[in-house]
Write a protein that holds these residues in place. Structure first.
Motif, mmCIF file in Angstrom:
data_model
loop_
_atom_site.group_PDB
_atom_site.id
_atom_site.type_symbol
_atom_site.label_atom_id
_atom_site.label_comp_id
_atom_site.label_asym_id
_atom_site.label_seq_id
_atom_site.Cartn_x
_atom_site.Cartn_y
_atom_site.Cartn_z
ATOM 1 N N ALA A 112 62.395 22.441 11.822
ATOM 2 C CA ALA A 112 61.326 21.538 12.216
ATOM 3 C C ALA A 112 60.509 21.194 10.983
ATOM 4 N N SER A 113 60.360 19.900 10.726
ATOM 5 C CA SER A 113 59.524 19.465 9.610
ATOM 6 C C SER A 113 58.240 18.895 10.178
ATOM 7 N N ILE A 114 57.149 19.499 9.778
ATOM 8 C CA ILE A 114 55.869 19.147 10.370
ATOM 9 C C ILE A 114 54.887 18.735 9.290
ATOM 10 N N VAL A 115 54.161 17.658 9.555
ATOM 11 C CA VAL A 115 53.059 17.268 8.683
ATOM 12 C C VAL A 115 51.798 17.470 9.487
ATOM 13 N N PHE A 116 50.883 18.234 8.919
ATOM 14 C CA PHE A 116 49.683 18.568 9.682
ATOM 15 C C PHE A 116 48.453 18.667 8.791
ATOM 16 N N ASP A 117 47.308 18.666 9.429
ATOM 17 C CA ASP A 117 46.039 18.836 8.741
ATOM 18 C C ASP A 117 45.705 20.328 8.752
ATOM 19 N N PRO A 118 45.766 20.985 7.601
ATOM 20 C CA PRO A 118 45.570 22.454 7.565
ATOM 21 C C PRO A 118 44.166 22.876 7.976
ATOM 22 N N ALA A 119 43.243 21.917 8.051
ATOM 23 C CA ALA A 119 41.892 22.271 8.499
ATOM 24 C C ALA A 119 41.848 22.427 10.008
ATOM 25 N N ILE A 120 42.844 21.859 10.691
ATOM 26 C CA ILE A 120 42.862 21.909 12.155
ATOM 27 C C ILE A 120 43.993 22.803 12.659
ATOM 28 N N ALA A 121 45.172 22.586 12.124
ATOM 29 C CA ALA A 121 46.322 23.369 12.570
ATOM 30 C C ALA A 121 46.688 24.404 11.519
ATOM 31 N N THR A 122 47.217 25.520 11.965
ATOM 32 C CA THR A 122 47.696 26.546 11.045
ATOM 33 C C THR A 122 49.180 26.751 11.300
ATOM 34 N N PRO A 123 49.896 27.244 10.297
ATOM 35 C CA PRO A 123 51.316 27.552 10.526
ATOM 36 C C PRO A 123 51.502 28.457 11.736
ATOM 37 N N ALA A 124 50.575 29.395 11.910
ATOM 38 C CA ALA A 124 50.681 30.310 13.038
ATOM 39 C C ALA A 124 50.575 29.561 14.361
ATOM 40 N N ALA A 125 49.695 28.552 14.394
ATOM 41 C CA ALA A 125 49.522 27.770 15.622
ATOM 42 C C ALA A 125 50.778 26.959 15.908
ATOM 43 N N LEU A 126 51.433 26.506 14.848
ATOM 44 C CA LEU A 126 52.652 25.716 15.025
ATOM 45 C C LEU A 126 53.767 26.597 15.594
ATOM 46 N N VAL A 127 53.862 27.797 15.045
ATOM 47 C CA VAL A 127 54.859 28.738 15.552
ATOM 48 C C VAL A 127 54.565 29.061 17.016
ATOM 49 N N GLN A 128 53.284 29.248 17.308
ATOM 50 C CA GLN A 128 52.889 29.586 18.673
ATOM 51 C C GLN A 128 53.230 28.453 19.638
ATOM 52 N N ALA A 129 53.036 27.229 19.195
ATOM 53 C CA ALA A 129 53.337 26.077 20.045
ATOM 54 C C ALA A 129 54.818 26.066 20.406
ATOM 55 N N ILE A 130 55.652 26.398 19.418
ATOM 56 C CA ILE A 130 57.097 26.436 19.660
ATOM 57 C C ILE A 130 57.440 27.566 20.619
ATOM 58 N N ARG A 131 56.759 28.696 20.441
ATOM 59 C CA ARG A 131 57.012 29.831 21.341
ATOM 60 C C ARG A 131 56.584 29.494 22.763
ATOM 61 N N ASN A 132 55.467 28.797 22.884
ATOM 62 C CA ASN A 132 54.990 28.429 24.217
ATOM 63 C C ASN A 132 55.983 27.515 24.916
ATOM 64 N N ALA A 133 56.739 26.778 24.129
ATOM 65 C CA ALA A 133 57.713 25.858 24.713
ATOM 66 C C ALA A 133 59.004 26.581 25.091
ATOM 67 N N GLY A 134 59.080 27.866 24.793
ATOM 68 C CA GLY A 134 60.246 28.637 25.204
ATOM 69 C C GLY A 134 61.251 28.898 24.095
ATOM 70 N N TYR A 135 60.875 28.593 22.867
ATOM 71 C CA TYR A 135 61.770 28.839 21.738
ATOM 72 C C TYR A 135 61.066 29.780 20.778
ATOM 73 N N ASP A 136 61.652 29.962 19.628
ATOM 74 C CA ASP A 136 60.979 30.790 18.641
ATOM 75 C C ASP A 136 61.126 30.129 17.284
ATOM 76 N N ALA A 137 60.241 30.494 16.388
ATOM 77 C CA ALA A 137 60.283 29.904 15.056
ATOM 78 C C ALA A 137 59.841 30.919 14.039
ATOM 79 N N VAL A 138 60.365 30.795 12.843
ATOM 80 C CA VAL A 138 59.928 31.671 11.763
ATOM 81 C C VAL A 138 59.453 30.817 10.597
ATOM 82 N N LEU A 139 58.430 31.294 9.951
ATOM 83 C CA LEU A 139 57.916 30.601 8.784
ATOM 84 C C LEU A 139 58.899 30.771 7.646
ATOM 85 N N PRO A 140 58.975 29.780 6.785
ATOM 86 C CA PRO A 140 59.883 29.894 5.647
ATOM 87 C C PRO A 140 59.486 31.085 4.786
#
Ligand code: 9UX
Length: 144
Positions: free
Chosen positions: A47-75
Motif C-alpha cells: 500500500a502506497s499512502i500519501v498523508f499529512d503526518p500532523a494528522i495521520a500516523t503510520p500506526a493509525a494507517l496500520v490500524q485502519a488496515i487492521r480494522n478492515a480485516g487485514y494486517d500491515a507491517v511498517l517497512p
C-alpha cells in the motif's frame, strides 16, 4: 492551502487474496483522517499512502488496515525517509511508539501462522459449508 506537510509511506499488507480485498484496504485508508491518497497493489501486497503526518500516523494507517480485516507491517529500517524527516524521529516518544508498534507487529506475525482462532473458524465453516472449499482458493478468503 498547499502548506500541509506530506509524507509518503509504503506498507506491506497481509491477507489480501482477491481484488475486492484491494478495494477494502484502499477504502479503509482513504477514509482515515489525514490520508491524501492511497494506492494498493494486490499482487505486490503493498500500500502506497500519501498523508499529512500532523494528522495521520503510520500506526493509525496500520490500524485502519487492521480494522478492515487485514494486517500491515511498517517497512523495516526506512533509512532514507527517516533522515529526510529526522525532526520527527529525534523525539524520544516517537521512537518508543515505533518500538511498541514493531513489537506488536512481531507478536502478531508470530501468532498468526499458528492461528488457533482462524483454525477453529475454518473448521466450523468447512462443516457448515463444505461447498465453499470446492471453489478456487482465489475466490475469497472469507472476509467478503
Ligand atoms: Mo478479500 Mo473476497 O478479504 O472475494 S477474499 S474480499
Amino acid at each position: 492551502m498547499g502548506t500541509a506537510a506530506r509524507e509518503s509511506l509504503t506498507l506491506s499488507v497481509l491477507g489480501m487474496t482477491c481484488a475486492s480485498c484491494q478495494h477494502h484496504v484502499e477504502e479503509a485508508l482513504r477514509s482515515t483522517a489525514g490520508v491524501e491518497s492511497a494506492h494498493v497493489d494486490l499482487i505486490a501486497h503493498r500500500a502506497s499512502i500519501v498523508f499529512d503526518p500532523a494528522i495521520a500516523t503510520p500506526a493509525a494507517l496500520v490500524q485502519a488496515i487492521r480494522n478492515a480485516g487485514y494486517d500491515a507491517v511498517l517497512p523495516r529500517a526506512d533509512a532514507s525517509s527517516a533522515e529526510a524527516s529526522s525532526n520527527v524521529l529525534t523525539d524520544g516518544a516517537e521512537w518508543k511508539a515505533l518500538a511498541t508498534l514493531a513489537a506488536g507487529a512481531a507478536a502478531m506475525l508470530l501468532a498468526m501462522p499458528l492461528g488457533t482462532e482462524m483454525g477453529a473458524l475454518d473448521h466450523d465453516l468447512m462443516r457448515l459449508m463444505p461447498w465453499l472449499y470446492v471453489l478456487p482458493t482465489s475466490f475469497c478468503a472469507g472476509f467478503c
